[in-house]
Design an enzyme around this catalytic site. Structure first.
Site, short mmCIF file in Angstrom:
data_model
loop_
_atom_site.label_atom_id
_atom_site.label_comp_id
_atom_site.label_asym_id
_atom_site.label_seq_id
_atom_site.Cartn_x
_atom_site.Cartn_y
_atom_site.Cartn_z
N LYS A 29 -10.53 19.98 15.58
CA LYS A 29 -11.61 20.32 14.65
C LYS A 29 -11.71 19.26 13.56
CE LYS A 29 -8.78 23.28 11.62
NZ LYS A 29 -8.61 24.63 11.06
N GLY A 57 -22.35 -6.37 24.65
CA GLY A 57 -21.22 -5.60 25.14
C GLY A 57 -21.70 -4.49 26.05
N TYR A 98 -17.50 -10.72 16.27
CA TYR A 98 -18.69 -10.59 15.42
C TYR A 98 -19.16 -11.93 14.85
CZ TYR A 98 -18.30 -5.44 15.28
OH TYR A 98 -18.26 -4.11 15.58
N HIS A 125 -14.13 7.40 8.26
CA HIS A 125 -14.82 8.68 8.48
C HIS A 125 -14.57 9.67 7.34
CE1 HIS A 125 -15.67 7.03 12.28
NE2 HIS A 125 -14.65 7.49 12.96
#
Length: 516
Positions: free
Chosen positions: A367, A37, A156, A275
């Site tokens: 933030k 990629g 993938y 995350h």
């Protein structure tokens, strides 16, 4: 080191510095890094700049490393070099030394064109890699191949199959083949398990590096040190002293042309499930018996398996006004661009402590931070409860810092109190240290074979088990996204949920990053 001064020592070698548990055979062969990629945005904005900064710091040596770009685009070596040249020093202080290194780095890059499901393309790629290995006099079985999949997850399986069939190298003399895969790892539990099974049939777990760039951030990597290397945190870090924990991600811009892609996932899949949940693991996990990757990841899995099912009454979803104006977004989309939710961990340390996860786009600030709020002081003789509780705040970005909010006496003759802080701001304290980008750390870890900061398969499964039921209810329209204005704090009900969960806002206190 001079008193009060700081310096960074250059690390001498990438080799034999692994906690991975692989056979301890000296790595003497050359290293080939293949970016699949290579003509895409992720590669030019993140992957190649990270490789460049590893190169100029001496972690990638020109006499042993070669970089291959692979994509469908019909372009030349020089075309690819020209595409990425302008991104290599962007966002960093571009001194003359860095600029001098750019041409040297670009000469390490060779481009190979081919499709992602074509035997011919990958045979050509293997031929180019093998020629490089022969030119470096690598002994068969000693060369190292790192495949970085800067690609959508839909390809993938086919790409991994092509790598397995046509681009593997022997590994009996310290060589290896490793693959790095980017999120999203599926859209729910079933799709993630399918993807894991397809890749797992081709590669062993020690060969697979599921990258979450939050695990490469300086302050995230500091969490284990803070928790387990500081005596005063050990007795405080539990339900007896902590009232609640917030893990927050805020952006002051919207989807910015990515509306069509974002609408397939939403803020929970895009930010919270990966995350923020990884950050939660490091905040809440028990002390591992060592820093070996499997010991750390074992403890993270235990935390995830202790999370209770999410209660719909402790979820607030939002969508900023104007989101559906994007022509790539359906007019009646219910996809959340904002979410606040409470996770509850059912174990001895955290029973009863709400973990408040908040993420949103088009808000009034940008933030990412962790905010640990402590309980009220019992028998408060100063009557300062209204001024706010003690809080330990870890600012992940921007302006990396950690500070403790605490009560002090107001300077002067009166015995009154005011809220202030103990502050460690990185920009001020470590003025001569450049904090590396997350991708630099994680690619370096991959080369070293250290999987501590990567997501293991059972960890991924446990994460999806937490969120899949909620996501399916949202997809069915059972939970609606509330509208909120751009530049606001998000839906008002989100603040009400925080208050209901027990978070107390400080009156009048604002943390101001110190100036140099």
């Amino acid at each position: 080191m001079e008193s009060g001064g700081w310096h960074v020592e250059k690390r001498a070698s990438l080799r034999n510095d692994s906690f991975s548990g692989e056979d301890n055979v000296p790595e003497t062969g050359c290293l080939s890094i293949i970016v699949l990629g290579a003509s895409g945005d992720l590669a030019k904005k993140k992957t190649f700049p990270a490789l460049f900064h590893l190169f100029i710091q001496g972690f990638l040596l020109s006499n042993e490393v070669h970089i291959f770009g692979y994509a469908r685009s019909k372009i030349s070596d020089d075309d690819l070099r020209d595409r990425i040249r302008g991104y290599l020093v962007k966002g960093k202080t571009a001194d003359s030394k860095q600029l001098e290194e750019v041409p040297k780095f670009l000469q390490l890059i060779k481009y190979v064109s081919g499709s992602y499901d074509s035997a011919e393309g990958f045979q050509n790629l293997d031929k180019e890699i093998s020629e490089h290995e022969v030119s470096k006099n690598s002994i068969e079985g000693s060369s190292r191949r790192l495949f970085y999949l800067a690609l959508p997850p839909s390809v993938y399986p086919s790409v991994c199959k092509m790598i397995k069939h046509y681009c593997m190298n022997k590994s009996d003399l310290g060589g290896w083949t490793r693959i790095v895969v980017e999120k999203p790892f599926g859209k729910d539990l079933a799709s993630a398990e399918t993807l894991s099974s397809q890749i797992g049939e081709l590669f062993d777990e020690p060969q697979i590096y599921r990258i979450d760039h939050y695990l490469g951030k300086e302050l995230v990597q500091n969490l284990l040190v803070l928790r387990f290397a500081n005596r005063f945190f050990v007795p405080l870090w539990n339900r007896d002293n902590i009232a609640n924990v917030q893990i927050v991600f805020r952006e002051d811009f919207g989807t910015e042309g990515r509306g069509g892609y974002f609408d397939q996932y939403g803020i929970i899949r895009d930010i919270i499930q990966n995350h923020l949940l990884q950050v939660l693991c490091l905040v809440a996990m028990e002390r591992p018996i060592s820093l070996k990757p499997e010991h750390v990841r074992d403890e993270k899995v235990k935390v995830l398996q202790s999370v209770m099912p999410i209660n719909d009454e402790e979820v607030v979803l939002g969508q900023y006004e104007g989101y559906t104006d994007d022509p790539t977004v359906p007019d009646h989309s219910n996809t959340p661009t904002f979410a606040t939710m409470v996770l509850r961990i059912h174990n001895e340390r955290w029973e009863g402590v709400p973990f408040i996860m908040k993420a949103g786009k088009a808000l009034n600030s940008r933030k990412a931070e962790i905010r640990v709020q402590f309980k009220d002081v019992p028998g408060d003789i100063f009557k300062c409860k209204k001024q706010g509780r003690n809080e330990f705040v870890i600012r992940l970005q921007p302006s990396e810092a950690m500070y403790m909010k605490l009560m002090v006496k107001t300077p002067g003759l009166e015995m009154s109190t005011v809220q202030s802080e103990l502050d460690l701001s990185y920009r001020q304290r470590y003025q001569d240290v450049i904090i590396p980008e997350a991708y630099e750390r994680l690619i370096l870890d991959t080369i070293k074979g250290d999987q501590q900061h990567f997501v293991r398969r059972d960890e991924l499964k446990a994460a999806w088990e937490i969120f899949t039921p909620l996501l399916h209810r949202i997809d069915k329209g059972e939970l609606k996204s509330l509208p909120y204005k751009k530049g606001s704090r998000g839906p008002v009900k989100a603040d009400e949920l925080l208050e209901k969960a027990g978070y107390l806002q400080s009156d009048g206190y604002i943390w101001i990053p110190p100036t140099l």
